[in-house]
Design a protein around this motif. Structure first.
Motif, PDB file in Angstrom:
ATOM      1  N   TYR A 130       0.863  -1.173   0.000  1.00 42.65           N
ATOM      2  CA  TYR A 130       0.000   0.000   0.000  1.00 42.65           C
ATOM      3  C   TYR A 130       0.901   1.224   0.000  1.00 42.65           C
ATOM      4  O   TYR A 130       2.138   1.105   0.116  1.00 42.65           O
ATOM      5  N   ILE A 131       0.312   2.400  -0.142  1.00 42.56           N
ATOM      6  CA  ILE A 131       1.098   3.631  -0.251  1.00 42.56           C
ATOM      7  C   ILE A 131       0.813   4.534   0.941  1.00 42.56           C
ATOM      8  O   ILE A 131      -0.338   4.676   1.376  1.00 42.56           O
ATOM      9  N   GLU A 132       1.859   5.146   1.449  1.00 45.12           N
ATOM     10  CA  GLU A 132       1.719   6.168   2.490  1.00 45.12           C
ATOM     11  C   GLU A 132       2.435   7.433   2.032  1.00 45.12           C
ATOM     12  O   GLU A 132       3.527   7.372   1.462  1.00 45.12           O
ATOM     13  N   THR A 144      -1.389  10.667   4.358  1.00 39.54           N
ATOM     14  CA  THR A 144      -2.426   9.965   3.583  1.00 39.54           C
ATOM     15  C   THR A 144      -1.998   8.522   3.349  1.00 39.54           C
ATOM     16  O   THR A 144      -0.830   8.261   3.047  1.00 39.54           O
ATOM     17  N   THR A 145      -2.950   7.610   3.486  1.00 35.74           N
ATOM     18  CA  THR A 145      -2.723   6.209   3.156  1.00 35.74           C
ATOM     19  C   THR A 145      -3.606   5.841   1.964  1.00 35.74           C
ATOM     20  O   THR A 145      -4.787   6.198   1.928  1.00 35.74           O
ATOM     21  N   ILE A 146      -3.023   5.135   0.990  1.00 32.63           N
ATOM     22  CA  ILE A 146      -3.770   4.700  -0.200  1.00 32.63           C
ATOM     23  C   ILE A 146      -3.738   3.180  -0.245  1.00 32.63           C
ATOM     24  O   ILE A 146      -2.667   2.571  -0.247  1.00 32.63           O
ATOM     25  N   GLU A 147      -4.920   2.574  -0.263  1.00 34.92           N
ATOM     26  CA  GLU A 147      -5.054   1.120  -0.263  1.00 34.92           C
ATOM     27  C   GLU A 147      -5.733   0.656  -1.554  1.00 34.92           C
ATOM     28  O   GLU A 147      -6.752   1.206  -1.955  1.00 34.92           O
ATOM     29  N   LEU A 148      -5.152  -0.361  -2.169  1.00 28.85           N
ATOM     30  CA  LEU A 148      -5.778  -1.067  -3.283  1.00 28.85           C
ATOM     31  C   LEU A 148      -6.209  -2.427  -2.743  1.00 28.85           C
ATOM     32  O   LEU A 148      -5.377  -3.255  -2.389  1.00 28.85           O
ATOM     33  N   LEU A 149      -7.516  -2.654  -2.636  1.00 30.70           N
ATOM     34  CA  LEU A 149      -8.004  -3.863  -1.986  1.00 30.70           C
ATOM     35  C   LEU A 149      -7.647  -5.118  -2.771  1.00 30.70           C
ATOM     36  O   LEU A 149      -7.641  -5.115  -4.005  1.00 30.70           O
ATOM     37  N   SER A 150      -7.361  -6.183  -2.025  1.00 27.09           N
ATOM     38  CA  SER A 150      -7.077  -7.500  -2.586  1.00 27.09           C
ATOM     39  C   SER A 150      -8.215  -8.455  -2.269  1.00 27.09           C
ATOM     40  O   SER A 150      -9.021  -8.188  -1.375  1.00 27.09           O
ATOM     41  N   PRO A 151      -8.283  -9.594  -2.960  1.00 24.28           N
ATOM     42  CA  PRO A 151      -9.314 -10.579  -2.618  1.00 24.28           C
ATOM     43  C   PRO A 151      -9.277 -10.994  -1.157  1.00 24.28           C
ATOM     44  O   PRO A 151     -10.313 -11.232  -0.544  1.00 24.28           O
ATOM     45  N   SER A 152      -8.082 -11.060  -0.563  1.00 23.71           N
ATOM     46  CA  SER A 152      -7.986 -11.450   0.849  1.00 23.71           C
ATOM     47  C   SER A 152      -8.643 -10.428   1.763  1.00 23.71           C
ATOM     48  O   SER A 152      -9.102 -10.777   2.854  1.00 23.71           O
ATOM     49  N   ILE A 180      -9.268   1.977  -2.857  1.00 25.94           N
ATOM     50  CA  ILE A 180      -9.588   1.685  -4.250  1.00 25.94           C
ATOM     51  C   ILE A 180      -9.987   0.218  -4.346  1.00 25.94           C
ATOM     52  O   ILE A 180      -9.180  -0.680  -4.089  1.00 25.94           O
ATOM     53  N   ASP A 181     -11.244  -0.038  -4.705  1.00 27.37           N
ATOM     54  CA  ASP A 181     -11.749  -1.403  -4.829  1.00 27.37           C
ATOM     55  C   ASP A 181     -12.052  -1.673  -6.299  1.00 27.37           C
ATOM     56  O   ASP A 181     -13.055  -1.211  -6.837  1.00 27.37           O
ATOM     57  N   LEU A 182     -11.178  -2.443  -6.946  1.00 29.12           N
ATOM     58  CA  LEU A 182     -11.334  -2.793  -8.359  1.00 29.12           C
ATOM     59  C   LEU A 182     -11.658  -4.271  -8.524  1.00 29.12           C
ATOM     60  O   LEU A 182     -11.277  -4.899  -9.519  1.00 29.12           O
ATOM     61  N   LEU A 183     -12.379  -4.821  -7.543  1.00 34.97           N
ATOM     62  CA  LEU A 183     -12.785  -6.218  -7.581  1.00 34.97           C
ATOM     63  C   LEU A 183     -14.300  -6.308  -7.484  1.00 34.97           C
ATOM     64  O   LEU A 183     -14.908  -5.746  -6.567  1.00 34.97           O
ATOM     65  N   ARG A 184     -14.903  -7.038  -8.419  1.00 37.55           N
ATOM     66  CA  ARG A 184     -16.361  -7.139  -8.422  1.00 37.55           C
ATOM     67  C   ARG A 184     -16.865  -8.151  -7.401  1.00 37.55           C
ATOM     68  O   ARG A 184     -17.996  -8.061  -6.954  1.00 37.55           O
ATOM     69  N   GLU A 185     -16.045  -9.120  -7.038  1.00 32.71           N
ATOM     70  CA  GLU A 185     -16.474 -10.149  -6.099  1.00 32.71           C
ATOM     71  C   GLU A 185     -15.986  -9.854  -4.689  1.00 32.71           C
ATOM     72  O   GLU A 185     -15.044  -9.099  -4.483  1.00 32.71           O
ATOM     73  N   GLY A 186     -16.644 -10.502  -3.707  1.00 35.03           N
ATOM     74  CA  GLY A 186     -16.205 -10.409  -2.321  1.00 35.03           C
ATOM     75  C   GLY A 186     -17.103  -9.541  -1.464  1.00 35.03           C
ATOM     76  O   GLY A 186     -18.015  -8.867  -1.951  1.00 35.03           O
ATOM     77  N   GLN A 187     -16.840  -9.560  -0.180  1.00 41.92           N
ATOM     78  CA  GLN A 187     -17.612  -8.783   0.778  1.00 41.92           C
ATOM     79  C   GLN A 187     -17.302  -7.295   0.640  1.00 41.92           C
ATOM     80  O   GLN A 187     -16.187  -6.915   0.283  1.00 41.92           O
ATOM     81  N   ASP A 188     -18.291  -6.473   0.958  1.00 39.37           N
ATOM     82  CA  ASP A 188     -18.035  -5.039   1.036  1.00 39.37           C
ATOM     83  C   ASP A 188     -17.093  -4.776   2.199  1.00 39.37           C
ATOM     84  O   ASP A 188     -17.367  -5.178   3.336  1.00 39.37           O
TER      85      ASP A 188
END
Length: 302
Positions: A130-132, A144-152, A180-188
């Motif tokens: 992730y980015i800080e 600022t923290t920037i997160e790109l969500l993973s399936p996990s 940033i959530d670029l995954l269509r599957e998984g829990q919110d």
């Protein structure tokens, strides 16, 4: 070669490509940020390690250990055990170990016997970058923290628990959080999940970007995105008296796609994984045919 899709490429959501995309996209976002940030700020990549359900420490690399003792009952000669590390251990004993009789080695001989060689194989996906953004010269304060969500992060388990714990810590701090959530599957998993953006917008929302400013605990800025749309320009806040910078997620994605050679690796003649739904199936099929990435006489659709 750019992606045939106008925004996020759904073929990169599958398990064969996501981990590579996650690493690459974070790297190019960091590059774009450092080109935009004022001199007083710098963006750095960090990694989060977490414990798998099996327990124990995550090993991001293969480790070869030379044991100075005999195997414990947990380790079988030539067998496998998880050793509570979340990985796989393979133990080998040299043939004809010196000093052993038919009745087994004596206590004196046992201490000098040949050691075991133990190789620990890493689990898949032990870390998430992730980015800080920091003030230059002061890494003690994250702006600022920037997160790109993973399936996990979107599946029940250790990865999601670790992410939610960090998410909670940031929300109770002055640090801004861009997710940033670029995954269509998984829990919110975003702080402001899809059901909170309204029924009409949710119906047309495949991906979602959420910004929480550290000084406004209960307000979130959202960018819902459809598969058929380019990724948006998003705001990256800094200190209160410093203007936001504008990050073009689509431009960064295009650079990432080209540099990573995905156009040479992805097979667009096959179904996307996870599969597309509704009228997006026919839309994507036509899009790929028009760009000669799928045979015109193909019978199967996405």
């Amino acid at each position: 070669m750019p992606s045939p899709f106008p925004g996020m490429d759904p073929y990169l959501e599958g398990p064969d490509f996501w981990r590579d995309l996650h690493q690459s996209y974070i790297t190019y976002i960091r590059e774009a940020l450092n080109a935009l940030l004022p001199p007083a700020y710098v963006a750095k990549v960090d990694e989060r390690l977490y414990v798998q359900p099996g327990g124990g420490q995550i090993l991001p690399d293969v480790a070869v250990l030379h044991s100075r003792t005999r195997p414990t009952p947990q380790t079988r000669q030539g067998g496998e055990t998880n050793l509570e590390t979340g990985g796989v251990a393979v133990a080998e004993r040299p043939d004809d170990a010196p000093g052993e009789s038919a009745d087994g080695p004596s206590d004196r001989e046992r201490s000098a016997a040949a050691p075991l060689t133990l190789t620990l194989l890493p689990d898949d996906g032990p870390s998430e970058p992730y980015i800080e953004i920091y003030k230059t010269g002061d890494r003690s304060r994250v702006v600022t923290t920037i997160e790109l969500l993973s399936p996990s992060n979107k599946t029940s388990g250790a990865g999601r628990r670790a992410y939610v714990e960090k998410q909670r810590e940031i929300l109770h701090s002055p640090t801004h959080l861009l997710e940033i959530d670029l995954l269509r599957e998984g829990q919110d998993t975003l702080v402001a999940p899809r059901p909170h953006i309204g029924a009409d917008r949710q119906r047309r929302c495949d991906y979602l970007i959420s910004l929480h400013r550290g000084y406004n605990r209960y307000t979130f800025e959202l960018w819902p995105v459809r598969l058929r749309e380019p990724l948006p320009l998003v705001l990256v806040p800094l200190d209160p008296n410093t203007p936001d910078i504008v990050l073009d997620l689509q431009t960064v994605f295009t650079r990432c796609y080209d540099a990573s050679g995905y156009g040479r690796s992805l097979d667009y003649s096959q179904d996307a994984e996870p599969p597309l739904e509704g009228d997006d199936t026919a839309w994507a099929d036509q899009l790929l045919r028009e760009q000669n990435l799928r045979p015109q006489n193909a019978v199967e659709l996405l």
